[in-house]
Write an enzyme that holds these catalytic residues in place. Structure first.
Site, short mmCIF file in Angstrom:
data_model
loop_
_atom_site.label_atom_id
_atom_site.label_comp_id
_atom_site.label_asym_id
_atom_site.label_seq_id
_atom_site.Cartn_x
_atom_site.Cartn_y
_atom_site.Cartn_z
CD GLU A 13 -2.67 -1.33 2.48
OE1 GLU A 13 -3.59 -0.53 2.71
OE2 GLU A 13 -2.34 -2.24 3.27
CB SER A 185 -5.59 -1.62 0.25
OG SER A 185 -5.42 -0.35 0.82
CE1 TYR A 251 -7.21 3.44 -1.64
CE2 TYR A 251 -6.56 1.20 -2.20
CZ TYR A 251 -6.80 2.18 -1.26
OH TYR A 251 -6.64 1.88 0.08
NE ARG A 290 -13.06 2.27 6.42
CZ ARG A 290 -12.03 2.06 5.60
NH1 ARG A 290 -11.18 3.03 5.34
NH2 ARG A 290 -11.85 0.87 5.07
CG ASP A 292 -14.18 -1.66 6.36
OD1 ASP A 292 -14.52 -0.48 6.59
OD2 ASP A 292 -13.08 -1.98 5.87
CD GLU A 305 -10.35 -5.08 6.58
OE1 GLU A 305 -9.37 -5.81 6.78
OE2 GLU A 305 -10.48 -4.40 5.57
CG ASN A 307 -9.63 -0.43 7.76
OD1 ASN A 307 -8.88 -0.95 6.95
ND2 ASN A 307 -10.94 -0.70 7.81
N GLY A 311 -7.55 5.27 4.96
CA GLY A 311 -7.14 6.22 3.94
C GLY A 311 -7.53 7.64 4.29
#
Length: 346
Positions: A13, A185, A251, A290, A292, A305, A307, A311
Site C-alpha cells: 500500500e 486495501s 482506488y 474505521r 467495515d 475488519e 482499520n 485512507g
C-alpha cells in the site's frame, strides 16, 4: 505546530500511503502548521535539520521526490541490514511536535512503528502498538470482536505448512472468501465459487502470507463506519459498480458508488454504529479508526475488519463520513492531531 507526515514504506500500500500523506500535509499546512512529508523507509539524507520545518514548502514536490525511490524499492529492501527507519527519520520525528502517521499496511499499520516510537518517546497520531497489532491480524480481530458481542463471518484460519482444501469439516461450503491474515486495501482477497477457484485462491494467498483466513461468502450490502474518539460517525455505504470492493474498486475513480449517510432504517444504522463503537473499544483503538461491515438482505450484519490508519484523502471513506457531519477535510486532519495529543497529556 511542526508536524512530520510519515508515509511511504515498503508495503503493498505504499502508493496509497503517499497519496494520503500528500493530502494530509496540504491540509495541515492550510491550517497554518509547518507540516513536512517524509518516507519512513528511505528518509531524507539531505535534510537540513536547522530548517527542517520551513514556512514555505511544496508538498507535491516532496511527494514526487519520494516516488523516485519506487524503482529502487526491491533492491533497497533486500540490502537494508539496519533499522527499518530511514536516514534522519528518527531525528526529524523527535524534532516534531507530533508525527501524523499516513502509513498503510505492513510495518506501518501493524504496531511496529508505533512501538518503536514509544521507546523513543516520539508522539504520533492514532492507535498505539497494542491496538494496531491486534487489528492488523484479522484472526485476532475476529476473536476479540466475537468476545465483545460484535458478529463476524463464520470461518477458520490455516497456515501454509498445515492446510487442506476441505471445507465441510469447518462447517463451510462454496462460495467462500479467502483472504490473507494481515493484508490491507483488500490486497490478497479472493472470492471462490468453485473448488478450482478455491484451490487457486489459496495458492495466491499463500504466495503473499503464511497465514490465511477462509470465511463464508455473505451476499449483501457493504458499509463502513468511522469512529472518532469512541463515537461513531454516520454510516457510509460502498457499492462497487462491478465485482466487490477490492483494491481496484477502492482506488479507481468512478468505480464505486459511495452514499453517506447510508440509506438505512434508523434502527439498523444505530445498530451498526453500536457495533463499531464496541469493536473500537474492544480492539483498544485510540483517537480514530474505521470498521467495515457486510449486511444481508434480512438485516443481519457482520464486521469484516478494523482499520487503524484508514485512507486519508478528501474522497476516502472516513473524511466523507466526517463531511456528512459538516467537518471539512482540513478540520478533520487537525482534529485527529488534537485528539492524538491528548493521550500524551494524561
Amino acid at each position: 505546530m511542526n508536524i512530520v507526515v510519515l508515509c511511504g514504506g515498503t508495503s503493498t500500500e505504499r502508493e496509497i500511503s503517499i497519496v494520503s500523506g500528500t493530502q494530509v500535509a496540504k491540509a495541515l499546512r492550510e491550517k497554518g502548521h509547518r507540516a513536512i512529508l517524509l518516507d519512513v523507509f528511505f528518509g531524507n539524507e539531505t535534510a537540513d535539520l536547522m530548517e527542517a520545518f520551513p514556512e514555505t514548502y511544496d508538498v507535491d514536490e516532496a511527494a514526487a521526490g519520494i516516488r523516485k525511490f519506487d524503482r529502487d524499492l526491491p533492491s533497497a529492501v533486500a540490502n537494508r541490514h539496519r533499522s527499518y527507519l530511514g536516514p534522519n527519520v528518527t531525528k526529524l520525528c523527535k524534532m516534531a511536535d507530533i508525527v501524523f502517521l499516513a502509513l498503510h499496511g505492513a510495518n506501518g499499520e501493524d504496531g511496529r512503528v508505533q512501538g518503536s516510537f514509544d521507546l523513543r518517546k516520539i508522539r504520533y497520531t492514532g492507535t498505539g502498538y497494542v491496538g494496531s497489532t491486534l487489528s492488523m491480524d484479522k484472526d485476532l480481530t475476529k476473536t476479540i470482536l466475537r468476545a465483545a458481542g460484535v458478529p463476524t463471518p463464520p470461518g477458520f484460519t490455516m497456515t501454509k505448512d498445515y492446510y487442506d482444501c476441505e471445507l465441510a469439516p469447518h462447517g463451510l461450503a462454496l462460495p467462500v472468501v479467502v483472504k490473507v491474515c494481515c493484508g490491507g486495501s483488500s490486497v490478497g482477497v479472493f472470492i471462490a465459487r468453485t473448488h478450482e477457484e478455491y484451490e487457486e485462491a489459496l495458492q495466491k494467498a499463500f504466495e503473499l502470507e503464511e497465514e490465511v483466513i477462509v470465511e463464508e461468502y455473505i451476499p449483501g450490502r457493504e458499509f463502513s463506519v468511522g469512529v472518532i474518539n469512541g463515537r461513531a460517525l454516520p454510516v457510509i455505504e460502498i457499492a462497487p459498480i462491478s465485482g466487490f470492493y477490492d483494491y481496484v474498486n477502492k482506488y479507481t475513480p468512478g468505480s464505486t458508488i459511495e452514499t453517506c449517510p447510508a440509506e438505512l432504517p434508523e434502527e439498523l444504522s444505530r445498530k451498526m454504529q453500536h457495533y463499531a463503537e464496541e469493536g473500537f473499544k474492544a480492539l483498544r483503538l485510540e483517537a480514530y479508526g474505521r470498521l467495515d461491515f457486510l449486511m444481508r438482505e434480512d438485516g443481519e450484519m457482520f464486521c469484516l475488519e478494523a482499520n487503524t490508519l484508514p485512507g486519508m484523502t478528501p474522497t476516502s471513506l472516513l473524511p466523507q463520513e466526517a463531511q456528512a457531519e459538516g467537518m471539512s477535510f482540513a478540520d478533520l486532519c487537525e482534529k485527529l492531531v488534537e485528539l492524538s495529543l491528548m493521550k500524551y497529556r494524561k
